[in-house]
Design an enzyme around this catalytic site. Structure first.
Site, PDB file in Angstrom:
ATOM      1  N   SER A 231       0.821  -1.200   0.000  1.00  0.00           N
ATOM      2  CA  SER A 231       0.000   0.000   0.000  1.00  0.00           C
ATOM      3  C   SER A 231       0.867   1.267   0.000  1.00  0.00           C
ATOM      4  CB  SER A 231      -0.935  -0.038   1.215  1.00  0.00           C
ATOM      5  OG  SER A 231      -1.816   1.056   1.221  1.00  0.00           O
ATOM      6  N   ASP A 366      -9.359  -0.883  -7.203  1.00  0.00           N
ATOM      7  CA  ASP A 366      -8.773  -0.579  -5.899  1.00  0.00           C
ATOM      8  C   ASP A 366      -9.518   0.596  -5.255  1.00  0.00           C
ATOM      9  OD1 ASP A 366      -7.171   0.221  -3.746  1.00  0.00           O
ATOM     10  OD2 ASP A 366      -5.338  -0.426  -4.741  1.00  0.00           O
ATOM     11  N   HIS A 397      -7.727  -3.711  -2.811  1.00  0.00           N
ATOM     12  CA  HIS A 397      -6.480  -3.154  -2.290  1.00  0.00           C
ATOM     13  C   HIS A 397      -5.777  -4.225  -1.452  1.00  0.00           C
ATOM     14  CE1 HIS A 397      -3.808   0.196  -1.324  1.00  0.00           C
ATOM     15  NE2 HIS A 397      -3.804  -0.224  -0.077  1.00  0.00           N
TER      16      HIS A 397
END
Length: 479
Positions: A231, A366, A397
């Site tokens: 991330s 996402d 995600h």
């Protein structure tokens, strides 16, 4: 109380409606808007691999696009990385078909930990502390690995908020099962790492990570070093690779669901509920240092902020901030403070200096990164031979749930079924990561052997053309 009620209603709405709408309307309307052409596998453009559903019925064809600049390494990856084309995301009415729900599951759902962590606290040059959590199997009696071990080291960089997610734990499990030595990097004050100085690590400041890498090289000098980020943690990894260039000591790197354009992401890349949740998590983690931080910043402004930008500005964009990498006098000025901060911390600021292969695994749906068309720098992957992008239709995600994962049924059943690596194996993105590391290492080894062989042939050829045999007689005298 009203905010919590609204957030709860939104979650319930997404839970019951989102999977069905994705199933009815399909996920393949976006590739045309994105402008990603889908070529045949093995083409010179190195842009695409197609895969059908796991059931083999071909009811709905889903794609994984490999976007990169044509090169020898790109062709090698297409040929030897079978996992790139073996992704079958969950469809239908299952909750795993929702990008939001599978992302929340990987970020927040507890995981039955089958590994244990051995922590090394590293004192930095300015007396600050960061930590490395070395993952070892829970049944492993030997707590530490010998410094003479030749096993490769996998440096794992979590998200920029310091939360150790289910995805990070599963990364450690996958790496251990394939012979790696996983080490999780924790920034100052993150994951119970003590804050010993009045300085927090800025978003894209790799100075602390550079010292941690030096320690890893000292502790494991014989093993190769690989890196993977999760991330927003990709901002730190990309900053490090750009600043260090060919001196990064890293063989290859992978970014899972990275955030590239971070300034715009902090400004408007997230919807309000997610912004509020992440800002609240940051403030909870910093609340224990509220009194100490009051000496260098306005803590009232910090703890009253309800957005990521507000928290980041309160932490690093105040005049005379002592945690600035250039000293107190170089703190951001009142005007242009935000832009000046990102000039020093934007992850892609030194992207042309990256000297190793970097694979980014992203999904078009996402919910955290935002709209793919505006958040993905496609021109970077099409022009820079070191960067590769695997772009999937679905995955959320850091989710990337597959049909085999979804077959477990309910969420509770899924936790039991996926609590160990042996049941369903690693996450698809983790398989991609491991195969990418193996393929790039094999490619570099083959290139090195070819160079050595060519050098030996040149040496022999030059010697054969210029050899001059001289006969020298040696006489012995008898007395």
């Amino acid at each position: 109380m009203l905010e919590w009620l609204v957030a709860f209603c939104v979650v319930i709405l997404v839970l019951f409606i989102w999977p069905g709408t994705k199933h009815l309307f399909g996920p393949n309307a976006f590739p045309q808007r994105l402008g990603v052409s889908q070529l045949a596998a093995g083409s010179d453009g190195a842009r695409l691999v197609c895969a059908e559903g796991a059931d083999g019925t071909g009811e709905e064809t889903r794609t994984v696009s490999l976007i990169c600049k044509p090169s020898a390494l790109a062709k090698y990856l297409q040929k030897h990385c079978r996992t790139f084309s073996c992704y079958s995301p969950c469809g239908g009415w299952t909750w795993r078909a929702s990008a939001f729900l599978q992302s929340a599951y990987e970020a927040c759902w507890p995981c039955d930990i089958s590994v244990q962590f051995v922590r090394d606290n590293l004192q930095l040059s300015d007396d600050g502390l960061v930590s490395l959590d070395w993952a070892v199997p829970s049944h492993h009696r030997r707590r530490r690995t010998s410094s003479h071990s030749t096993s490769p080291v996998l440096l794992i960089i979590p998200n920029s908020f310091g939360k150790i997610t289910r995805n990070v734990v599963k990364l450690c499990e996958s790496a251990l099962s394939h012979g790696y030595l996983p080490a999780v990097f924790n920034r100052r004050s993150h994951n119970s790492t003590p804050l010993t100085t009045l300085k927090l690590q800025q978003f894209g400041d790799p100075s602390d990570l550079r010292e941690a890498v030096r320690y890893i090289r000292y502790r494991q000098p014989a093993g190769r070093l690989y890196a993977v980020s999760e991330s927003s943690g990709s901002g730190l990894l990309l900053s490090y690779l750009g600043e260090c260039g060919s001196s990064s000591y890293v063989t290859a790197a992978v970014c899972l669901s990275p955030v590239f354009r971070c300034q715009s992401w902090f400004e408007s890349g997230l919807c309000w509920p997610l912004q509020w949740v992440l800002a609240l998590y940051q403030k909870i983690c910093l609340s224990r240092y509220r009194t100490a931080l009051g000496d260098i910043m306005h803590t009232d402004t910090l703890f009253s902020s309800c957005s990521l930008r507000g928290v980041e500005e309160a932490l690093f964009c105040q005049s005379g901030y002592t945690g600035s990498t250039s000293g107190p006098s170089s703190g951001c000025s009142a005007s242009g403070a935000w832009d000046a901060y990102w000039e020093r911390n934007e992850p892609l600021r030194d992207v042309d200096e990256v000297a190793i292969p970097v694979l980014s695994v992203c999904a078009k749906d996402d919910p955290v990164r935002g709209d793919a068309q505006s958040s993905l720098p496609l021109e970077l992957f099409e022009t820079n031979p070191h960067f590769f992008l695997l772009l999937t239709d679905r995955g959320g995600h850091c989710g990337f749930s597959t049909q085999s994962d979804g077959s477990a049924g309910s969420a509770a059943g899924s936790v039991v079924a996926t609590s160990t690596v042996d049941n369903h194996g690693p996450n698809w993105s983790h398989k991609v990561m491991l195969e990418f590391f193996r393929a790039t290492t094999d490619f570099f080894n083959a290139e090195e052997r070819a160079k050595q062989f060519a050098a030996r042939r040149r040496g022999l050829g030059g010697a054969a053309g210029g050899w001059a045999f001289r006969y020298r007689s040696v006489s012995t005298c008898k007395r």
